[in-house]
Design an enzyme around this catalytic site. Structure first.
Site, PDB file in Angstrom:
ATOM      1  N   GLU A  50      -3.396   7.561  -4.023  1.00 46.46           N
ATOM      2  CA  GLU A  50      -3.300   6.251  -3.382  1.00 46.46           C
ATOM      3  C   GLU A  50      -3.030   5.173  -4.425  1.00 46.46           C
ATOM      4  O   GLU A  50      -3.722   5.102  -5.435  1.00 46.46           O
ATOM      5  CB  GLU A  50      -4.632   5.973  -2.678  1.00 46.46           C
ATOM      6  CG  GLU A  50      -4.620   4.770  -1.785  1.00 46.46           C
ATOM      7  CD  GLU A  50      -5.987   4.575  -1.129  1.00 46.46           C
ATOM      8  OE1 GLU A  50      -6.112   4.905   0.059  1.00 46.46           O
ATOM      9  OE2 GLU A  50      -6.915   4.115  -1.808  1.00 46.46           O
ATOM     10  N   TYR A  64       0.861  -1.175   0.000  1.00 50.84           N
ATOM     11  CA  TYR A  64       0.000   0.000   0.000  1.00 50.84           C
ATOM     12  C   TYR A  64       0.903   1.231   0.000  1.00 50.84           C
ATOM     13  O   TYR A  64       1.871   1.309   0.772  1.00 50.84           O
ATOM     14  CB  TYR A  64      -0.898   0.030   1.254  1.00 50.84           C
ATOM     15  CG  TYR A  64      -1.707   1.303   1.340  1.00 50.84           C
ATOM     16  CD1 TYR A  64      -3.004   1.357   0.856  1.00 50.84           C
ATOM     17  CD2 TYR A  64      -1.147   2.474   1.867  1.00 50.84           C
ATOM     18  CE1 TYR A  64      -3.731   2.531   0.890  1.00 50.84           C
ATOM     19  CE2 TYR A  64      -1.865   3.654   1.906  1.00 50.84           C
ATOM     20  CZ  TYR A  64      -3.157   3.677   1.418  1.00 50.84           C
ATOM     21  OH  TYR A  64      -3.859   4.850   1.451  1.00 50.84           O
TER      22      TYR A  64
END
Ligand code: ADP
Ligand code: MG
Length: 384
Positions: free
Chosen positions: A196, A109
């Site tokens: 993101e 992530y």
């Protein structure tokens, strides 16, 4: 403002961040053609909506042949996709991204957001990326690493190395640093609020690729981000909110029965609280902002009334820059022929003149002396 995954990936690519080869399509026929052009033996078909959680919701699927790509695209285009982030009504899918399937070795992530508390850009990274990141964050916050970047100084090499080490990429620290800096430059250049990449992967061949991308931009900076503004997809937004913003109004749809016309977001919050305290629920709120001309107020009424759940309208104005007499003129213009009870509370600049206009109009408008009085009367009126 949000954009689609495929648009975000184009931006990443233009900054030199690797993404899988892929193309956006609007029909199943185009999907098969794209798959063959991309080459390879496995593809992924990805529904493009402004919400995540698609993997678990059936909006990201693997295809082993071009026929399967066609079949998946046919299933997805025109369907309604429900994920953990869309709410029960789901979102309609108008287009899908067809991509070559990557051979994933590890999923990470990687995110950047503007953190208001520290007034810094925060880089968030985890070695446990993929579709379960929310659960990881909730259950094992120690698996999430953060690095705060002073925007005056910029992202420094040692910070990139620290992040690389924290997620087990020490042996790739140099290319990872290069990549993170590109991401940071993109974030700054485009006035992002959020960038993101989840998952950011290392492939079995050892390449680092952005496999998903989500970007959010600062609405207040769109005036200087023409290219970004063009990526806006109005289909993904509430049509009333879009129309309101075209008139310089802020409209938020809610699910109660009292329509609220107010000036200023703070007063909107207080008005909604007061309605709830008195046993009602707001149907929406509409912020007419600072310089509300009579025309704008009339437009506001039209918008609020287009919501069928509205059983009463509460106009609550605390005028500073605004003028109550202008608001009152708009109210009187719009109130003629109104079929639901209207409660008006005016305070601040030119309140007296405003109240006089309302009184002299001869319309059945209910005046209120203060916020509590207004909320009480509006809730009672919405009940009858
Ligand atoms: P969402 O975040 O909405 O669930 P993602 O784009 O992250 O959607 O896709 C979900 C999962 O599907 C990813 O975590 C990844 O494992 C897999 N995936 C997505 N794109 C590809 C691709 N091009 N090749 C291989 N796997 C992929
Ligand atoms: Mg994802």
């Amino acid at each position: 403002m949000n954009i689609h995954e495929y648009q975000a990936k184009e931006l990443l690519k233009s900054y030199g961040i690797p993404i899988p080869p892929g193309e956006i399509v609007y029909s199943d026929r185009a999907a098969a053609r794209v798959a063959e052009e991309l080459g390879g033996t496995r593809w992924v078909v990805k529904a493009q909506i402004h919400a995540g959680g698609r993997g678990k919701g059936g909006g990201v699927k693997l295809a082993n042949g071009p026929e399967k790509v066609t079949e998946l695209a046919d299933q997805m285009i025109g369907s309604t996709l429900i994920t953990e982030q869309t709410g029960d009504t789901g979102r309609p899918v108008h287009r899908v991204l067809v991509e070559r399937a990557a051979r994933i070795d590890r999923e990470f992530y990687l995110g950047m957001i503007v953190d208001r508390v520290s007034q810094r850009i925060v880089i968030i990274a985890s070695a446990e990326g993929g579709v379960e990141i929310e659960q990881v964050a909730a259950e094992r916050p120690e698996a999430i690493h953060k690095e705060y970047v002073d925007p005056g100084v910029g992202l420094l090499d040692f910070q990139c190395r620290k992040i690389a080490t924290s997620i087990g990429l020490t042996n790739r620290a140099v290319p990872f640093t290069r990549l993170l800096k590109k991401m940071y430059r993109l974030f700054r250049d485009k006035d992002c609020l959020l960038l993101e990449i989840n998952p950011f992967i290392v492939t079995e061949e050892g390449d680092m690729i952005a496999l998903d991308a989500k970007m959010q931009f600062d609405d207040n900076a769109l005036y200087r981000q023409g290219e970004v503004a063009e990526l806006r997809d109005f289909d993904e937004e509430d049509p009333k909110e879009v129309e309101a913003s075209g008139h310089g109004l802020n409209y938020i749809a809610l699910d109660g029965s009292v329509g609220c016309i107010v000036n200023g977001a703070g007063l909107a919050m207080a008005t909604m609280d007061a309605i709830v305290v008195h046993g009602g629920r707001p149907a929406n709120f509409l912020d007419v902002g600072g310089g509300a001309s009579p025309e704008r107020v009339a437009e506001a009424f039209r918008l609020v009334l287009s919501d069928r759940n509205v059983k009463a309208i509460l106009v609550n104005i605390f005028a500073g820059i605004n003028r109550c007499d202008w608001v009152a003129q708009g109210v009187v213009q719009a109130a003629a022929g109104l079929k639901v009870p209207l409660i008006v509370r005016l305070a601040g600049t030119h309140a007296e003149q405003g109240n006089r206009i309302v009184r002299d109009s001869g319309l059945p408008i209910i005046s209120a002396s203060d916020l509590a009085d207004a909320a009480q009367k509006a809730v009672a009126a919405a009940r009858t």
